[in-house]
Design a protein around this motif. Structure first.
Motif, PDB file in Angstrom:
ATOM      1  N   LEU A   4      24.031  46.206 -52.044  1.00 31.63           N
ATOM      2  CA  LEU A   4      23.991  46.227 -50.285  1.00 31.63           C
ATOM      3  C   LEU A   4      23.350  44.925 -50.206  1.00 31.63           C
ATOM      4  N   ILE A   5      22.692  43.931 -51.746  1.00 29.65           N
ATOM      5  CA  ILE A   5      21.981  42.679 -50.976  1.00 29.65           C
ATOM      6  C   ILE A   5      23.588  41.540 -51.165  1.00 29.65           C
ATOM      7  N   GLN A   6      24.382  41.963 -51.573  1.00 30.15           N
ATOM      8  CA  GLN A   6      25.982  40.897 -52.143  1.00 30.15           C
ATOM      9  C   GLN A   6      26.539  41.042 -50.921  1.00 30.15           C
ATOM     10  N   ARG A   7      26.219  42.641 -49.984  1.00 28.91           N
ATOM     11  CA  ARG A   7      27.296  42.618 -49.113  1.00 28.91           C
ATOM     12  C   ARG A   7      26.765  42.177 -47.537  1.00 28.91           C
ATOM     13  N   THR A   8      25.495  42.061 -48.359  1.00 26.89           N
ATOM     14  CA  THR A   8      24.926  41.635 -47.223  1.00 26.89           C
ATOM     15  C   THR A   8      24.509  39.807 -47.007  1.00 26.89           C
ATOM     16  N   ILE A   9      24.707  38.964 -48.295  1.00 26.49           N
ATOM     17  CA  ILE A   9      24.622  37.543 -48.235  1.00 26.49           C
ATOM     18  C   ILE A   9      25.668  37.127 -47.867  1.00 26.49           C
ATOM     19  N   GLN A  10      27.709  38.137 -48.328  1.00 17.18           N
ATOM     20  CA  GLN A  10      28.355  37.900 -47.801  1.00 17.18           C
ATOM     21  C   GLN A  10      28.884  37.826 -46.138  1.00 17.18           C
ATOM     22  N   GLU A  11      28.327  39.533 -45.475  1.00 12.68           N
ATOM     23  CA  GLU A  11      28.353  38.777 -44.692  1.00 12.68           C
ATOM     24  C   GLU A  11      27.624  37.840 -43.954  1.00 12.68           C
ATOM     25  N   LYS A  12      26.476  37.587 -44.295  1.00 10.49           N
ATOM     26  CA  LYS A  12      25.864  36.188 -43.542  1.00 10.49           C
ATOM     27  C   LYS A  12      26.496  35.159 -43.343  1.00 10.49           C
ATOM     28  N   ARG A  13      27.152  34.492 -45.037  1.00 14.08           N
ATOM     29  CA  ARG A  13      27.769  33.320 -45.295  1.00 14.08           C
ATOM     30  C   ARG A  13      28.795  32.932 -44.364  1.00 14.08           C
ATOM     31  N   MET A  14      29.618  34.631 -43.626  1.00 11.25           N
ATOM     32  CA  MET A  14      31.394  34.521 -42.945  1.00 11.25           C
ATOM     33  C   MET A  14      30.409  33.918 -41.365  1.00 11.25           C
ATOM     34  N   SER A  15      29.211  34.309 -41.106  1.00 12.04           N
ATOM     35  CA  SER A  15      28.701  34.514 -39.903  1.00 12.04           C
ATOM     36  C   SER A  15      28.259  33.039 -39.313  1.00 12.04           C
ATOM     37  N   GLU A  16      28.322  32.309 -38.275  1.00 18.87           N
ATOM     38  CA  GLU A  16      27.355  31.327 -37.534  1.00 18.87           C
ATOM     39  C   GLU A  16      26.873  31.144 -38.615  1.00 18.87           C
ATOM     40  N   PRO A  17      25.870  29.783 -38.703  1.00 21.93           N
ATOM     41  CA  PRO A  17      24.663  29.574 -39.459  1.00 21.93           C
ATOM     42  C   PRO A  17      23.592  30.072 -38.516  1.00 21.93           C
ATOM     43  N   ARG A  18      22.426  30.232 -38.510  1.00 21.27           N
ATOM     44  CA  ARG A  18      21.703  30.467 -37.630  1.00 21.27           C
ATOM     45  C   ARG A  18      20.015  29.193 -37.649  1.00 21.27           C
ATOM     46  N   CYS A  19      19.482  28.553 -37.373  1.00 19.05           N
ATOM     47  CA  CYS A  19      18.633  27.859 -37.102  1.00 19.05           C
ATOM     48  C   CYS A  19      17.285  28.340 -36.196  1.00 19.05           C
ATOM     49  N   PRO A  20      16.501  28.472 -35.597  1.00 15.84           N
ATOM     50  CA  PRO A  20      15.716  29.007 -37.443  1.00 15.84           C
ATOM     51  C   PRO A  20      15.942  30.548 -37.566  1.00 15.84           C
ATOM     52  N   PRO A  21      16.141  30.329 -39.065  1.00 18.24           N
ATOM     53  CA  PRO A  21      16.577  31.223 -40.017  1.00 18.24           C
ATOM     54  C   PRO A  21      15.860  32.842 -39.853  1.00 18.24           C
ATOM     55  N   ARG A  22      16.822  33.802 -39.603  1.00 23.15           N
ATOM     56  CA  ARG A  22      16.055  35.404 -38.508  1.00 23.15           C
ATOM     57  C   ARG A  22      15.433  35.555 -39.928  1.00 23.15           C
ATOM     58  N   ASP A  23      16.276  35.447 -41.381  1.00 24.13           N
ATOM     59  CA  ASP A  23      15.966  36.687 -41.850  1.00 24.13           C
ATOM     60  C   ASP A  23      15.381  35.926 -43.117  1.00 24.13           C
ATOM     61  N   VAL A  24      14.722  35.985 -44.748  1.00 16.91           N
ATOM     62  CA  VAL A  24      14.497  35.628 -46.370  1.00 16.91           C
ATOM     63  C   VAL A  24      16.441  35.406 -46.530  1.00 16.91           C
ATOM     64  N   VAL A  25      17.265  36.049 -46.377  1.00 16.83           N
ATOM     65  CA  VAL A  25      17.891  35.684 -46.676  1.00 16.83           C
ATOM     66  C   VAL A  25      18.843  34.516 -45.756  1.00 16.83           C
ATOM     67  N   ASP A  26      18.715  34.260 -44.973  1.00 11.90           N
ATOM     68  CA  ASP A  26      19.099  33.522 -44.359  1.00 11.90           C
ATOM     69  C   ASP A  26      18.673  31.471 -43.910  1.00 11.90           C
ATOM     70  N   VAL A  27      17.261  32.230 -44.778  1.00 12.67           N
ATOM     71  CA  VAL A  27      16.578  31.039 -45.473  1.00 12.67           C
ATOM     72  C   VAL A  27      16.996  30.555 -47.064  1.00 12.67           C
ATOM     73  N   LEU A  28      17.697  31.146 -48.022  1.00 13.47           N
ATOM     74  CA  LEU A  28      17.813  30.959 -49.029  1.00 13.47           C
ATOM     75  C   LEU A  28      19.142  30.643 -48.520  1.00 13.47           C
ATOM     76  N   LEU A  29      20.111  30.783 -47.603  1.00 12.10           N
ATOM     77  CA  LEU A  29      21.345  30.541 -47.847  1.00 12.10           C
ATOM     78  C   LEU A  29      21.423  29.358 -46.924  1.00 12.10           C
ATOM     79  N   ASN A  30      20.374  28.784 -46.285  1.00 15.04           N
ATOM     80  CA  ASN A  30      20.529  27.513 -45.652  1.00 15.04           C
ATOM     81  C   ASN A  30      19.485  26.167 -46.332  1.00 15.04           C
ATOM     82  N   ASP A  31      19.378  27.196 -48.062  1.00 14.33           N
ATOM     83  CA  ASP A  31      18.691  26.141 -48.882  1.00 14.33           C
ATOM     84  C   ASP A  31      19.411  24.303 -48.965  1.00 14.33           C
TER      85      ASP A  31
END
Length: 121
Positions: A4-31
């Motif tokens: 479930l987490i890996q699917r969420t990560i993949q979906e977020k990687r494919m979506s447009e980047p959010r600024c500011p991050p909306r959750d912890v996954v966004d923060v980790l992806l935007n490292d």
């Protein structure tokens, strides 16, 4: 849970980047260092969801690191907590653990991470 987490990560990687991050996954992806692999992000998310004695120092370190990387979130977190402290002080009341329940933004960025949107204004 990992799938479930890996699917969420993949979906977020494919979506447009959010600024500011909306959750912890966004923060980790935007490292900014791009050193976090999907596996490391997944591991961090699991660490955040399953509190254990050994994970507390790691969680505190991650919280400090990512809040320092997002001054807007840190500012909103501080304002929300200071507002509660001031209002309780003016009424002559002391802070109680149950007061935490009234801090919606703080709850969104705490180790008991929600997947709801974080409203950074």
């Amino acid at each position: 849970m990992v799938m479930l987490i890996q699917r969420t990560i993949q979906e977020k990687r494919m979506s447009e980047p959010r600024c500011p991050p909306r959750d912890v996954v966004d923060v980790l992806l935007n490292d900014s260092n791009d050193q976090l692999t999907d596996g490391l992000i997944s591991d961090n998310m699991i660490d955040l969801m399953i509190p254990a004695e050994d994970s507390v120092p790691v969680l505190l370190t991650l919280a400090a690191k990512y809040l320092s990387d997002c001054p807007l979130a840190l500012q909103q977190l501080e304002e929300e907590n200071m507002h509660l402290k001031k209002s309780k002080s003016l009424r002559g009341e002391t802070l109680q653990w149950t007061d935490y329940l009234s801090l919606s933004f703080t709850q969104d960025v705490s180790p008991t991470v929600k997947t709801d949107d974080i409203d950074v204004q």
